[in-house]
Design a protein around this motif. Sequence first.
Motif, short mmCIF file in Angstrom:
data_model
loop_
_atom_site.label_atom_id
_atom_site.label_comp_id
_atom_site.label_asym_id
_atom_site.label_seq_id
_atom_site.Cartn_x
_atom_site.Cartn_y
_atom_site.Cartn_z
N VAL A 99 0.84 -1.20 0.00
CA VAL A 99 0.00 0.00 0.00
C VAL A 99 0.87 1.25 0.00
O VAL A 99 0.60 2.23 -0.71
CB VAL A 99 -0.95 0.00 1.22
N PHE A 100 1.94 1.23 0.80
CA PHE A 100 2.85 2.38 0.87
C PHE A 100 3.43 2.68 -0.51
O PHE A 100 3.41 3.84 -0.97
CB PHE A 100 3.97 2.09 1.86
N TRP A 101 3.97 1.67 -1.17
CA TRP A 101 4.60 1.91 -2.48
C TRP A 101 3.58 2.27 -3.54
O TRP A 101 3.88 3.02 -4.48
CB TRP A 101 5.40 0.68 -2.90
N TRP A 102 2.35 1.77 -3.38
CA TRP A 102 1.28 2.16 -4.31
C TRP A 102 0.95 3.64 -4.15
O TRP A 102 0.80 4.37 -5.14
CB TRP A 102 0.05 1.30 -4.03
N LEU A 103 0.88 4.11 -2.90
CA LEU A 103 0.61 5.53 -2.67
C LEU A 103 1.77 6.39 -3.15
O LEU A 103 1.55 7.47 -3.74
CB LEU A 103 0.36 5.78 -1.18
N VAL A 104 3.00 5.96 -2.88
CA VAL A 104 4.17 6.71 -3.35
C VAL A 104 4.19 6.81 -4.87
O VAL A 104 4.59 7.83 -5.44
CB VAL A 104 5.47 6.04 -2.83
#
Length: 329
Positions: A224-229
């Motif tokens: 989720v973090f890398w998707w948001l980034v």
Amino acid sequence: MATTLVSGAAFGAAMMAAGFHNPAVVIEQFKFENWHMLQAFLAATAASGLICAVAEQVGYVKLQPRSSSPLGLFAKYDGNVIGGALLGVGTALSGSCPGTLYPQLAAGVRTGLYALAGASVGGILWAGVLGKAVKKQRESAGVRPEAGVVNDALGLSRATTLLLLEAACLAVITATTIYTPRNANTVLLGATGGLLVGLAQLVSILTRRSSIGISGAYEEIGHVFWWLVGGADPGARPASHQNLLFASGVAAGAWGLLRAVPALAAVPPVEVPPALAVAGGALMAVGSRMAGGCTCGHGISGISLLSASSVMTIATAFAAGGLVAPLVH
């Protein structure tokens, strides 16, 4: 979604009842000062083994043993050994494991919050960098995960091996109960708490047709973090949030039981220094993903299915934790 939350809530309530909201339970086990954690772990594993065997025997579900996590460095189970060691060290440092930090959060224990922060960082590192490095290493070494069971290694039938596991769990629980004083940090005996965790496994089998495991939640946090980034592109949305849903249920179940039975947290918890909790959280998240499971997925579920990789992972985790805990606490 509902079944995932329900099974998570059952697991969280069971761990709350077993006293795992208090980091002292984990730390004292690794320092060999109190055997409550091991008793609960073995009782949960023994109960889970019977539950899974019956569920498969009647044709309700087919559960697959945990696969190995090879790296191609020195042995078939080298990823389980290295990952298990990281998991054990992280658990010893933080006084938490990937599952117990949620009852800690529910009980307002600050250590759980710091451990969750560290585990989230570990999940981000795994999803963005480390997991890809491990995959590349496996490809270059020409190795891949394989399912292996203890009964094949021993040359015994599954029923006989499961019977031996049950007997061994009962023997260790009995011996440690006799020679260990009552744990002042918990309300229930270790074995009693473990049986409740075993019942949570039953809930998971009945509702989801799958066994319990929680460390995948931190990898999902990473995705989720890398998707948001990356801009939250709808086409690149993470494929699953099932482990995060399960973890949310764990926290909710622990919180609900504590509200109903406040005496479960009557003893003031031991707080771990924030730096240790954060570092430990990161290590246990990375270690559990490298090994393909944690003390829940490999320990309670994997060993109950006689998975050889689970035995290697948990044995290494306990050994590493036992070496580190006396040095830092």
